[in-house]
Design a protein around this motif. Structure first.
Motif, mmCIF file in Angstrom:
data_model
loop_
_atom_site.group_PDB
_atom_site.id
_atom_site.type_symbol
_atom_site.label_atom_id
_atom_site.label_comp_id
_atom_site.label_asym_id
_atom_site.label_seq_id
_atom_site.Cartn_x
_atom_site.Cartn_y
_atom_site.Cartn_z
ATOM 1 N N HIS A 46 0.863 -1.182 0.000
ATOM 2 C CA HIS A 46 0.000 0.000 0.000
ATOM 3 C C HIS A 46 0.900 1.233 0.000
ATOM 4 O O HIS A 46 1.623 1.482 0.970
ATOM 5 C CB HIS A 46 -0.911 -0.019 1.224
ATOM 6 N N SER A 47 0.864 1.984 -1.093
ATOM 7 C CA SER A 47 1.708 3.170 -1.243
ATOM 8 C C SER A 47 0.957 4.428 -0.842
ATOM 9 O O SER A 47 -0.218 4.601 -1.189
ATOM 10 C CB SER A 47 2.180 3.304 -2.691
ATOM 11 N N HIS A 48 1.663 5.316 -0.160
ATOM 12 C CA HIS A 48 1.089 6.584 0.276
ATOM 13 C C HIS A 48 1.867 7.718 -0.378
ATOM 14 O O HIS A 48 3.056 7.855 -0.164
ATOM 15 C CB HIS A 48 1.130 6.694 1.799
ATOM 16 N N HIS A 49 1.165 8.516 -1.191
ATOM 17 C CA HIS A 49 1.709 9.606 -1.999
ATOM 18 C C HIS A 49 2.303 9.029 -3.287
ATOM 19 O O HIS A 49 2.665 7.856 -3.367
ATOM 20 C CB HIS A 49 2.758 10.419 -1.236
ATOM 21 N N TRP A 50 2.392 9.893 -4.294
ATOM 22 C CA TRP A 50 2.759 9.392 -5.621
ATOM 23 C C TRP A 50 4.203 8.935 -5.708
ATOM 24 O O TRP A 50 4.519 7.995 -6.448
ATOM 25 C CB TRP A 50 2.443 10.445 -6.688
ATOM 26 N N PHE A 51 5.133 9.577 -4.964
ATOM 27 C CA PHE A 51 6.521 9.095 -4.968
ATOM 28 C C PHE A 51 6.555 7.610 -4.621
ATOM 29 O O PHE A 51 7.225 6.808 -5.282
ATOM 30 C CB PHE A 51 7.362 9.843 -3.918
ATOM 31 N N SER A 52 5.853 7.269 -3.563
ATOM 32 C CA SER A 52 5.855 5.888 -3.083
ATOM 33 C C SER A 52 5.281 4.941 -4.115
ATOM 34 O O SER A 52 5.816 3.848 -4.347
ATOM 35 C CB SER A 52 5.038 5.799 -1.791
ATOM 36 N N GLY A 53 4.174 5.334 -4.738
ATOM 37 C CA GLY A 53 3.551 4.475 -5.744
ATOM 38 C C GLY A 53 4.441 4.227 -6.937
ATOM 39 O O GLY A 53 4.514 3.094 -7.447
ATOM 40 N N MET A 54 5.144 5.270 -7.391
ATOM 41 C CA MET A 54 6.030 5.103 -8.543
ATOM 42 C C MET A 54 7.146 4.121 -8.238
ATOM 43 O O MET A 54 7.613 3.391 -9.115
ATOM 44 C CB MET A 54 6.612 6.460 -8.960
ATOM 45 N N ALA A 55 7.585 4.088 -6.976
ATOM 46 C CA ALA A 55 8.630 3.140 -6.579
ATOM 47 C C ALA A 55 8.078 1.743 -6.356
ATOM 48 O O ALA A 55 8.722 0.743 -6.705
ATOM 49 C CB ALA A 55 9.315 3.639 -5.309
ATOM 50 N N ALA A 56 6.871 1.647 -5.795
ATOM 51 C CA ALA A 56 6.373 0.350 -5.330
ATOM 52 C C ALA A 56 5.566 -0.421 -6.365
ATOM 53 O O ALA A 56 5.577 -1.658 -6.347
ATOM 54 C CB ALA A 56 5.520 0.563 -4.085
ATOM 55 N N LEU A 57 4.843 0.263 -7.241
ATOM 56 C CA LEU A 57 4.006 -0.466 -8.194
ATOM 57 C C LEU A 57 4.816 -1.420 -9.074
ATOM 58 O O LEU A 57 4.421 -2.584 -9.251
ATOM 59 C CB LEU A 57 3.189 0.509 -9.046
ATOM 60 N N PRO A 58 5.965 -1.012 -9.639
ATOM 61 C CA PRO A 58 6.748 -1.974 -10.416
ATOM 62 C C PRO A 58 7.210 -3.174 -9.595
ATOM 63 O O PRO A 58 7.282 -4.298 -10.104
ATOM 64 C CB PRO A 58 7.947 -1.137 -10.908
ATOM 65 N N VAL A 59 7.499 -2.956 -8.312
ATOM 66 C CA VAL A 59 7.921 -4.054 -7.436
ATOM 67 C C VAL A 59 6.758 -5.020 -7.213
ATOM 68 O O VAL A 59 6.922 -6.246 -7.273
ATOM 69 C CB VAL A 59 8.456 -3.513 -6.105
ATOM 70 N N ALA A 60 5.586 -4.471 -6.965
ATOM 71 C CA ALA A 60 4.405 -5.321 -6.775
ATOM 72 C C ALA A 60 4.133 -6.158 -8.020
ATOM 73 O O ALA A 60 3.785 -7.346 -7.927
ATOM 74 C CB ALA A 60 3.194 -4.452 -6.438
ATOM 75 N N ARG A 61 4.290 -5.550 -9.189
ATOM 76 C CA ARG A 61 4.068 -6.288 -10.433
ATOM 77 C C ARG A 61 5.091 -7.406 -10.597
ATOM 78 O O ARG A 61 4.766 -8.516 -11.029
ATOM 79 C CB ARG A 61 4.152 -5.327 -11.628
ATOM 80 N N ARG A 62 6.333 -7.135 -10.225
ATOM 81 C CA ARG A 62 7.391 -8.133 -10.338
ATOM 82 C C ARG A 62 7.114 -9.315 -9.417
ATOM 83 O O ARG A 62 7.361 -10.461 -9.752
ATOM 84 C CB ARG A 62 8.733 -7.485 -10.000
ATOM 85 N N TRP A 63 6.585 -9.020 -8.222
ATOM 86 C CA TRP A 63 6.297 -10.076 -7.258
ATOM 87 C C TRP A 63 4.944 -10.741 -7.498
ATOM 88 O O TRP A 63 4.650 -11.782 -6.891
ATOM 89 C CB TRP A 63 6.318 -9.505 -5.845
ATOM 90 N N GLY A 64 4.096 -10.127 -8.298
ATOM 91 C CA GLY A 64 2.770 -10.680 -8.535
ATOM 92 C C GLY A 64 1.821 -10.511 -7.366
ATOM 93 O O GLY A 64 0.972 -11.374 -7.110
#
Length: 430
Positions: free
Chosen positions: A124-142
Motif C-alpha cells: 500500500h503506497s502513500h503519496h505518488w513518490f511511493s507508488g512510482m517506486a512500489a508499483l513496479p515491485v508489486a508487479r514483479r512479485w505478482g
C-alpha cells in the motif's frame, strides 16, 4: 468506514472477510517518515494516518512494515514502532532532509532497495513518490498494489490560487498512471475520491473511501468537559489554534488577518503549531511580517512542531481551532479538535466539508475574506452556549470514528482485493 462512491455516506459496520492467516503488509512512505512528529518538515496528516492504521492493523494480528527513505545518518536500519509494526529506513539518495520536490530523482533507487526486501502479501503506497517506486515491485512479485494519494496536484491554470501544485515534473503524469494501473485506490474522503476518478481517471469500481480515525483517549475534552468558556482567562480573550505545516497551502495568512480583524476587546491570541518544510524556507518570516503589518505581533505565537501529547494539550486549551487551508483531502486536525471538544472554523475546501459538519460540530466558511472569518470567530467567542453545543456535538461525532474502525475498513479493501486477484488470502510468500 469503507464506502464505494455509489454507496451511502452513513456510517456502517465494515464487511470484513475472516482472514485465513495473518497478512504481511507493506506501507510505503518514501518522502516522509510516519515516525516523525506531524508539523515538522513534510510530516502531516498522512504520517498520522499511516502510523495509526499500521498500529491498528497490527492489533488485528497482521504484520506491518512501513518503508521510508533514510533522511539522517543516525537513523537505524529498522525500529519497532509498536508490537507488529516495523519502521524501515531505505537508502536512496543522501541521508539528509530534502525539499519535497527533490525526492523524484531518488524514486528508482528507492524502488531497487524495496525490491531487495522480503516479499509481502500486499503493498500500500502513500503519496505518488511511493507508488512510482512500489508499483513496479508489486508487479514483479505478482502481488496487489494499493495507492493512496493524500494530495493530488492541480494544474497551474486552475483557479486554486495556493492549492497543491506539482512539486516536480513527473507528478501529474505519475499520479494519473498510478490511478489507472493500481489494483485499488483508497481515498480518505469522498471529495478526494471524486478527484481521483474525475481528474486522474481512476475507475470508480476500484476506488474506496476509508475515513481516518482519531485517538479519543489522547484527544479528549478539558475537565470539566464542554465548558464553552473553559479556556477564557481573566481578560476574556484566550487563544485560537492552528496546527499545520507552515506553507501557503495551509492558509495561515488568512488566520492571521482574520484574528487581526476581531474587535480588540475580545481578540484572542493566535497560536500556530508547526514548522516550515525545506520547500518554504523563509515562510515564517513572511508570517511574522504579515502579523506586524496587521498589528497582531504581540498576539501571534509560533510554537513549532509539537508531539502528539503536547498537541492534544494545546487543543484542550484552545477556545477555537481554525483550519483555513486552501485544500485538504480530509483535514485530520479538524477531527482531532472535535475529539477534544473544541469547535472548529474551517474553509469549505475538499474533505473539510466532511470532517466538519457545518452548524453542528463546527462552522464551514465558503468565503476567504478575513472579515467574514473574524465575524464568525467573534460570534462563537461571545456565545458560550453556542460554543458548548458545538463542542458537545463535535465530541459525539469523533467518538464514532476511531482507528480500529478505520483499520477494519482498510483491511476489508485488502482482503477483497486479495480474493479478486489471487483467489483468496495468500498462504505462502509469493
Amino acid at each position: 468506514m469503507r464506502r464505494s462512491l455509489a454507496g451511502s455516506s452513513d456510517l456502517k459496520e465494515p464487511c470484513v472477510l475472516p482472514p485465513e492467516k495473518s497478512l504481511r503488509i507493506a506501507l510505503v512512505c518514501l518522502h516522509t517518515s510516519p515516525g516523525a512528529d506531524p508539523g515538522a518538515g513534510d510530516a502531516g496528516g498522512m504520517n498520522v494516518v499511516v502510523r495509526h492504521q499500521a498500529e491498528a492493523l497490527a492489533a488485528l494480528g497482521h504484520d506491518v512494515s512501513i518503508l521510508t527513505r533514510r533522511s539522517a545518518d543516525h537513523q537505524p536500519a529498522s525500529m519497532q514502532l509498536a508490537p507488529g509494526v516495523t519502521l524501515e529506513f531505505l537508502d536512496a539518495g543522501p541521508a539528509v532532509a530534502l525539499a519535497k520536490g527533490e525526492h523524484e530523482q531518488w524514486i528508482a533507487e528507492f524502488s531497487a532497495q524495496l525490491a531487495a526486501r522480503p516479499a509481502w502479501d500486499i503493498i500500500h503506497s502513500h503519496h505518488w513518490f511511493s507508488g512510482m517506486a512500489a508499483l513496479p515491485v508489486a508487479r514483479r512479485w505478482g502481488i496487489p498494489h494499493v495507492q493512496s494519494f493524500h494530495s493530488i496536484a492541480a494544474d497551474d491554470s486552475t483557479p486554486l490560487s495556493a492549492g497543491e501544485r506539482a512539486e516536480s515534473a513527473g507528478r501529474m503524469p505519475g499520479e494519473a498512471w498510478l490511478a489507472r494501473e493500481s489494483d485499488a485506490l483508497v481515498a480518505i474522503s469522498a471529495a478526494e475520491a471524486t478527484t481521483i476518478t474525475g481528474r486522474l481517471g481512476g475507475a470508480v469500481q476500484r476506488t474506496s473511501v476509508v475515513l481516518p480515525g482519531v485517538d479519543n483517549a489522547m484527544f479528549s475534552p478539558a475537565v470539566p468537559a464542554f465548558l464553552g468558556d473553559r479556556a477564557v482567562p481573566a481578560d476574556g480573550r484566550g487563544c485560537v489554534l492552528v496546527a499545520a505545516r507552515l506553507q501557503p497551502l495551509k492558509g495561515l495568512d488568512l488566520a492571521i488577518a482574520a484574528v487581526a480583524a476581531v474587535p480588540a476587546g475580545i481578540r484572542p491570541d493566535l497560536v500556530i503549531a508547526g514548522a516550515a518544510s525545506a520547500d518554504y524556507d523563509g515562510y515564517v518570516d513572511e508570517l511574522r511580517a504579515l502579523a506586524e503589518r496587521v498589528g497582531v505581533t504581540d498576539q501571534l505565537r509560533l510554537l513549532g512542531p509539537q508531539s502528539r501529547v503536547d498537541l492534544a494539550a494545546l487543543f484542550r486549551g484552545a477556545r477555537l481551532v481554525l483550519v483555513p487551508s486552501h485544500s485538504e483531502t480530509y483535514g485530520l486536525v479538524a477531527l482531532e479538535a472535535a475529539a477534544s471538544g473544541v469547535p472548529v472554523i474551517a474553509a469549505a475546501s475538499g474533505g473539510l466539508r466532511e470532517a466538519v459538519i457545518d452548524g453542528m460540530t463546527g462552522l464551514v466558511l465558503e468565503s476567504r475574506e478575513p472579515l467574514v472569518w473574524a465575524d464568525t470567530i467573534a460570534s462563537v467567542l461571545t456565545d458560550p452556549q453556542r460554543a458548548r453545543d458545538l463542542a458537545a456535538a463535535a465530541r459525539e461525532h469523533a467518538l464514532r470514528l476511531d482507528w480500529a474502525r478505520s483499520a477494519a475498513s482498510l483491511l476489508a479493501v485488502y482482503q477483497g482485493l486479495l480474493v479478486r486477484t489471487t483467489g483468496g488470502v495468500p498462504t505462502e510468500v509469493p
